[in-house]
Design a protein around this motif. Structure first.
Motif, mmCIF file in Angstrom:
data_model
loop_
_atom_site.group_PDB
_atom_site.id
_atom_site.type_symbol
_atom_site.label_atom_id
_atom_site.label_comp_id
_atom_site.label_asym_id
_atom_site.label_seq_id
_atom_site.Cartn_x
_atom_site.Cartn_y
_atom_site.Cartn_z
ATOM 1 N N PHE A 178 5.792 11.262 12.258
ATOM 2 C CA PHE A 178 7.068 10.889 11.824
ATOM 3 C C PHE A 178 6.957 10.761 9.915
ATOM 4 C CE2 PHE A 178 6.738 9.109 15.879
ATOM 5 C CZ PHE A 178 8.133 9.194 16.374
ATOM 6 N N GLU A 179 5.760 11.189 9.584
ATOM 7 C CA GLU A 179 5.458 10.753 8.089
ATOM 8 C C GLU A 179 6.527 11.709 7.185
ATOM 9 O OE1 GLU A 179 1.724 11.001 4.876
ATOM 10 O OE2 GLU A 179 1.701 11.431 6.981
ATOM 11 N N ASP A 180 6.436 12.931 7.509
ATOM 12 C CA ASP A 180 7.627 13.809 6.748
ATOM 13 C C ASP A 180 9.013 13.550 6.575
ATOM 14 O OD1 ASP A 180 5.076 15.426 6.275
ATOM 15 O OD2 ASP A 180 5.795 16.913 7.802
ATOM 16 N N PHE A 181 9.412 12.996 7.982
ATOM 17 C CA PHE A 181 10.768 12.777 7.968
ATOM 18 C C PHE A 181 11.058 11.197 7.155
ATOM 19 C CE2 PHE A 181 14.285 10.129 10.202
ATOM 20 C CZ PHE A 181 15.118 10.975 9.680
ATOM 21 N N PRO A 188 14.043 8.656 1.036
ATOM 22 C CA PRO A 188 14.829 8.770 -0.309
ATOM 23 C C PRO A 188 16.404 8.994 0.027
ATOM 24 C CG PRO A 188 12.749 10.324 0.032
ATOM 25 C CD PRO A 188 13.148 9.540 1.082
ATOM 26 N N ASN A 189 16.753 9.263 1.114
ATOM 27 C CA ASN A 189 18.223 9.233 1.500
ATOM 28 C C ASN A 189 18.757 7.821 1.411
ATOM 29 O OD1 ASN A 189 20.507 9.190 3.602
ATOM 30 N ND2 ASN A 189 20.390 11.147 3.033
ATOM 31 N N LEU A 190 18.217 6.894 1.981
ATOM 32 C CA LEU A 190 18.551 5.654 2.280
ATOM 33 C C LEU A 190 18.710 4.919 0.638
ATOM 34 C CD1 LEU A 190 17.006 4.333 5.546
ATOM 35 C CD2 LEU A 190 19.584 4.883 5.135
ATOM 36 N N GLU A 191 17.481 5.318 -0.032
ATOM 37 C CA GLU A 191 17.454 4.587 -1.190
ATOM 38 C C GLU A 191 18.781 5.161 -2.230
ATOM 39 O OE1 GLU A 191 13.591 5.277 -2.745
ATOM 40 O OE2 GLU A 191 12.862 3.480 -1.839
ATOM 41 N N SER A 192 19.140 6.220 -1.983
ATOM 42 C CA SER A 192 20.007 7.005 -3.062
ATOM 43 C C SER A 192 21.430 6.597 -2.596
ATOM 44 C CB SER A 192 19.975 8.588 -3.301
ATOM 45 O OG SER A 192 19.929 9.101 -1.933
ATOM 46 N N ARG A 193 21.602 6.890 -1.538
ATOM 47 C CA ARG A 193 22.834 6.645 -0.887
ATOM 48 C C ARG A 193 23.295 5.239 -0.504
ATOM 49 N NH1 ARG A 193 24.867 11.551 1.224
ATOM 50 N NH2 ARG A 193 26.293 10.450 3.018
ATOM 51 N N HIS A 194 22.452 4.445 -0.279
ATOM 52 C CA HIS A 194 22.789 2.930 0.312
ATOM 53 C C HIS A 194 21.895 1.949 -0.399
ATOM 54 C CE1 HIS A 194 25.203 4.955 3.362
ATOM 55 N NE2 HIS A 194 24.245 5.591 3.813
ATOM 56 N N GLN A 195 21.278 2.222 -1.169
ATOM 57 C CA GLN A 195 20.128 1.195 -1.846
ATOM 58 C C GLN A 195 19.483 0.293 -0.676
ATOM 59 O OE1 GLN A 195 23.408 1.413 -3.432
ATOM 60 N NE2 GLN A 195 22.596 3.183 -4.192
ATOM 61 N N ALA A 196 19.162 1.150 0.367
ATOM 62 C CA ALA A 196 18.625 0.501 1.575
ATOM 63 C C ALA A 196 17.229 1.132 2.112
ATOM 64 C CB ALA A 196 19.451 0.452 2.629
ATOM 65 N N LYS A 197 16.612 0.342 3.052
ATOM 66 C CA LYS A 197 15.305 1.172 3.455
ATOM 67 C C LYS A 197 15.547 1.061 5.109
ATOM 68 C CE LYS A 197 12.266 -1.159 0.004
ATOM 69 N NZ LYS A 197 11.131 -1.710 -0.171
ATOM 70 N N PRO A 198 14.771 1.905 5.795
ATOM 71 C CA PRO A 198 14.757 1.715 6.926
ATOM 72 C C PRO A 198 14.292 0.459 7.842
ATOM 73 C CG PRO A 198 13.381 3.740 6.285
ATOM 74 C CD PRO A 198 13.772 2.817 5.041
ATOM 75 N N GLY A 229 16.009 18.128 7.116
ATOM 76 C CA GLY A 229 16.724 16.676 7.858
ATOM 77 C C GLY A 229 15.970 16.496 9.218
ATOM 78 N N GLY A 230 16.693 15.442 9.730
ATOM 79 C CA GLY A 230 16.135 15.219 10.996
ATOM 80 C C GLY A 230 16.410 13.959 11.568
ATOM 81 N N TYR A 244 17.839 6.870 13.636
ATOM 82 C CA TYR A 244 18.143 7.444 12.286
ATOM 83 C C TYR A 244 18.450 8.735 12.457
ATOM 84 C CZ TYR A 244 15.153 3.144 11.486
ATOM 85 O OH TYR A 244 14.463 1.987 11.413
ATOM 86 N N ILE A 245 19.323 9.047 11.128
ATOM 87 C CA ILE A 245 19.904 10.381 11.045
ATOM 88 C C ILE A 245 19.922 10.528 9.515
ATOM 89 C CG2 ILE A 245 21.747 11.867 11.177
ATOM 90 C CD1 ILE A 245 23.054 10.210 13.302
ATOM 91 N N ALA A 246 19.251 11.414 8.646
ATOM 92 C CA ALA A 246 19.185 11.899 7.429
ATOM 93 C C ALA A 246 18.866 13.200 7.114
ATOM 94 C CB ALA A 246 18.047 10.880 6.858
ATOM 95 N N ALA A 247 19.264 13.781 6.114
ATOM 96 C CA ALA A 247 19.045 15.034 5.750
ATOM 97 C C ALA A 247 19.224 15.077 3.943
ATOM 98 C CB ALA A 247 20.217 16.194 5.829
#
Length: 324
Positions: A178-181, A188-198, A229-230, A244-247
């Motif tokens: 799971f490390e690469d995803f 990075p996606n959650l931080e930049s788009r939602h200022q959140a963490k998994p 993505g993944g 989880y969904i992100a690209a």
């Protein structure tokens, strides 16, 4: 009248708890103690077990927070877990749970229902008991779910995205890591788009996947051997759920998520009854991310709801005289 007894779950009961899940009509691997207990330090457990004399008949995964009992906050869905109990029996079981909590000095139960698609058989007996106990709906989530019971029309916009993915030579792979995803895409996606963490850290999802390798699966999409993505899928008997969904920033140019989810819904999980894209709402269900909801619906998904209730434990008395 059957004699029901309610007790608090203890770690010594783990085997009995997990064995009961195999007989329930509305249980998934999320209720297994090996899943629930990974974050026991964050959610003080207050799960309940209900017996009819010596026979275990129901479970309530729950935790306590500031004197309130809640359907377990560490789980996507919760609620009373039971087998082939009749409606009258479920009402009586729920009454005993409210009475037990009242006797423990607990004034309120926050109850999180189990979405219908996750049940092996229809299982909304508790919703009726909640109505009788004058529970109040305090939140309603909208899940986008694709039913594999016929042809689902994919929108022209999604078809164009899928064609982009084909033209770009994208490749979907199931990975056992799971490390690469997590590190390159999701965080990075959650931080930049939602200022959140998994919700799950990398270490936590790796631990859970090691315990449930057939249920927690990782699918990545690659462009020229680079991850773009993944999605992390939680698989149950009826449902494949995209947890989880992100690209990355190339998603629109490459059609990476369109290509990935076309592969998942039309090939990899085609035999599942349902594909659950998850919710698109925020603020306790009162705001809808319309763009995200539309993206899911454009694969053919439609909406089911998940309700959250609050009920005063003193209302157990309202279940005393309901049978005629």
């Amino acid at each position: 009248m059957k004699n029901y007894t309610v007790i608090r779950y203890r770690s010594t009961e783990a085997t009995g708890w997990n064995d009961f899940l195999k007989t329930a009509k509305n249980a998934t691997f999320l209720f297994n103690r090996n899943f629930m207990d990974y974050h026991a330090d964050r959610f003080p457990d207050f799960s309940l077990m209900v017996y009819n004399e010596e026979r275990l008949v129901a479970l309530l995964p729950a935790n306590i927070d500031n004197g309130t009992i809640l359907s377990h906050q560490g789980l996507t869905y919760g609620g009373l877990v039971y087998g082939n109990l009749k409606l009258q029996e479920v009402i009586l079981v729920f009454r005993e749970i409210l009475l037990f909590l009242q006797q423990q000095g607990i004034l309120k139960l926050v109850y999180k229902s189990i979405p219908s698609v996750y049940c092996l058989k229809p299982a909304q007996e508790v919703e009726y008991a909640l109505f009788l106990a004058k529970a109040q709906i305090v939140r309603r989530d909208a899940l986008s779910v694709l039913a594999h019971n016929g042809e689902n029309e994919v929108s022209d916009l999604r078809k164009r995205g899928i064609k982009k993915g084909i033209k770009s030579g994208l490749v979907v792979k199931e990975e056992n890591h799971f490390e690469d995803f997590w590190n390159q895409i999701l965080i990075p996606n959650l931080e930049s788009r939602h200022q959140a963490k998994p919700v799950h850290s990398l270490q936590e999802i790796e631990l859970l996947a090691s315990r449930f390798p057939e249920n927690i699966r990782q699918f990545n999409v690659y462009h020229q051997n680079k991850i773009v993505g993944g999605t992390t899928v939680f698989e149950t008997e009826n449902v494949a759920h995209a947890q989880y969904i992100a690209a990355n920033e190339t998603r629109a140019e490459l059609g990476s998520l369109d290509f990935l989810f076309n592969e998942l819904t039309h090939n990899i999980f085609r035999e599942k009854k349902f594909f659950d894209f998850g919710i698109s709402n925020e603020m306790q269900g009162r705001k809808l991310n319309s763009g995200l909801s539309y993206w899911k619906e454009s694969f053919g998904a439609t909406t089911i709801t998940q309700d959250f209730y609050e009920v005063a434990t003193a209302n157990y008395t309202l279940l005393d005289d309901v049978f005629i």
